[in-house]
Design an enzyme around this catalytic site. Structure first.
Site, mmCIF file in Angstrom:
data_model
loop_
_atom_site.group_PDB
_atom_site.id
_atom_site.type_symbol
_atom_site.label_atom_id
_atom_site.label_comp_id
_atom_site.label_asym_id
_atom_site.label_seq_id
_atom_site.Cartn_x
_atom_site.Cartn_y
_atom_site.Cartn_z
ATOM 1 N N LEU A 103 -2.795 -18.872 -31.509
ATOM 2 C CA LEU A 103 -3.654 -17.703 -31.494
ATOM 3 C C LEU A 103 -4.965 -18.133 -30.852
ATOM 4 C CD1 LEU A 103 -3.135 -16.168 -35.071
ATOM 5 C CD2 LEU A 103 -2.086 -15.437 -32.924
ATOM 6 N N ASP A 104 -5.536 -17.263 -30.024
ATOM 7 C CA ASP A 104 -6.808 -17.583 -29.395
ATOM 8 C C ASP A 104 -7.859 -17.897 -30.450
ATOM 9 O OD1 ASP A 104 -5.581 -17.020 -27.009
ATOM 10 O OD2 ASP A 104 -6.439 -15.003 -26.825
ATOM 11 N N LYS A 105 -8.887 -18.613 -30.028
ATOM 12 C CA LYS A 105 -9.939 -19.025 -30.959
ATOM 13 C C LYS A 105 -10.547 -17.822 -31.682
ATOM 14 C CE LYS A 105 -14.280 -21.623 -31.165
ATOM 15 N NZ LYS A 105 -15.284 -22.412 -30.389
ATOM 16 N N THR A 107 -9.071 -14.941 -32.259
ATOM 17 C CA THR A 107 -8.046 -14.095 -32.865
ATOM 18 C C THR A 107 -7.773 -14.524 -34.294
ATOM 19 O OG1 THR A 107 -7.002 -13.693 -30.718
ATOM 20 C CG2 THR A 107 -5.659 -13.285 -32.672
ATOM 21 N N HIS A 188 -2.822 -15.260 -23.504
ATOM 22 C CA HIS A 188 -3.726 -14.105 -23.655
ATOM 23 C C HIS A 188 -2.986 -12.770 -23.417
ATOM 24 C CE1 HIS A 188 -7.017 -16.778 -24.104
ATOM 25 N NE2 HIS A 188 -7.244 -17.016 -22.835
#
Length: 241
Positions: A103-105, A107, A188
């Site tokens: 998961l993105d930072k 998110t 992403h």
């Protein structure tokens, strides 16, 4: 399963293999009530009783944790500058845990932490088409036209369009709220899908991955072990073609 004593203890987070060997040779370990001084002794993980400095050590081949990932933490096993999701799992016993997917930072939401490589591979494999469900707040008015576009698949700049995705609109306006189900995990991806229709994701949270649903009782940064039923359901899903 039979493994070496030093590996048994190292897997359970009691030190490095070299540290463990020193401890074993100084008489800190007993097996079935008898002191053992050889680190290469084979241990039956299902039958033998191991004590380390007088405390029982029960072997777990696999660990499974559900984490509600907070924003600001990176999905990695280690990072010299940033706090990682593994830093949050304080009660882990094994040293070989990793996050299943990223998961993105910025998110939040559901992240599975385990050392079960086969399960992770099957959950992430594009050919398995495992559903991943997200809640998002979107800058811009999300419309039924977007629902149709997402269902068809979108050009997000890759070699191929995205797989068809299911977009549900909770509210629509200058700030929209949606639920999105995708079956891929491209870089992403959710953000790029909305960029493709002229909108911007300003908050993103994963709610579900396959059969695993985020526990609503877990606040961001909190975690718990998976239940036997949750592990069983994931393994059953893993076997589906």
């Amino acid at each position: 399963m039979k493994i070496r004593l030093d590996k048994y203890l190292a897997d359970m987070g009691l030190g490095t293999r070299s540290q463990i060997k020193k401890d074993v040779r100084t008489g800190s370990v007993s097996v079935n009530g008898t002191a053992v001084c050889r680190p290469d002794v084979k241990i039956d993980t299902d039958k033998d009783q191991v004590l380390f400095q007088g405390q029982p050590v029960i072997y777990e081949e696999y660990e499974y944790y559900m984490l509600n990932k907070p924003a600001g933490v990176v999905s990695a096993t280690e990072d010299r500058r940033e706090k990682t999701v593994l830093d949050l799992i304080r009660e882990r016993r094994r040293n070989d845990l990793f996050p299943v997917g990223r998961l993105d930072k910025d998110t939040e939401g559901l992240l599975l932490i385990t050392n079960d490589g086969k399960l992770a591979h099957n959950l992430l494999s594009p050919g398995r088409h495992v559903d991943k469900v997200y809640f998002a707040r979107i800058k811009g008015k999300v419309t039924e036209r977007d629902v149709i576009e997402f269902a068809r698949g979108l050009d997000i700049g890759d070699d191929k369009p995205t797989f068809p995705a299911k977009l549900h609109i909770y509210s629509s306006g200058k700030l929209s709220e949606i639920r999105l189900t995708i079956r891929e995990g491209r870089f992403h991806q959710v953000k790029r899908m909305f960029q493709a229709v002229g909108k911007e994701v300003i908050f993103l949270k994963r709610l579900q991955m396959g059969t695993l649903v985020l526990d609503e009782k877990l606040h961001p940064g909190e975690y718990r072990k998976l239940t036997e039923e949750e592990v069983k359901n994931l393994c059953l899903q893993e076997k589906k073609p």
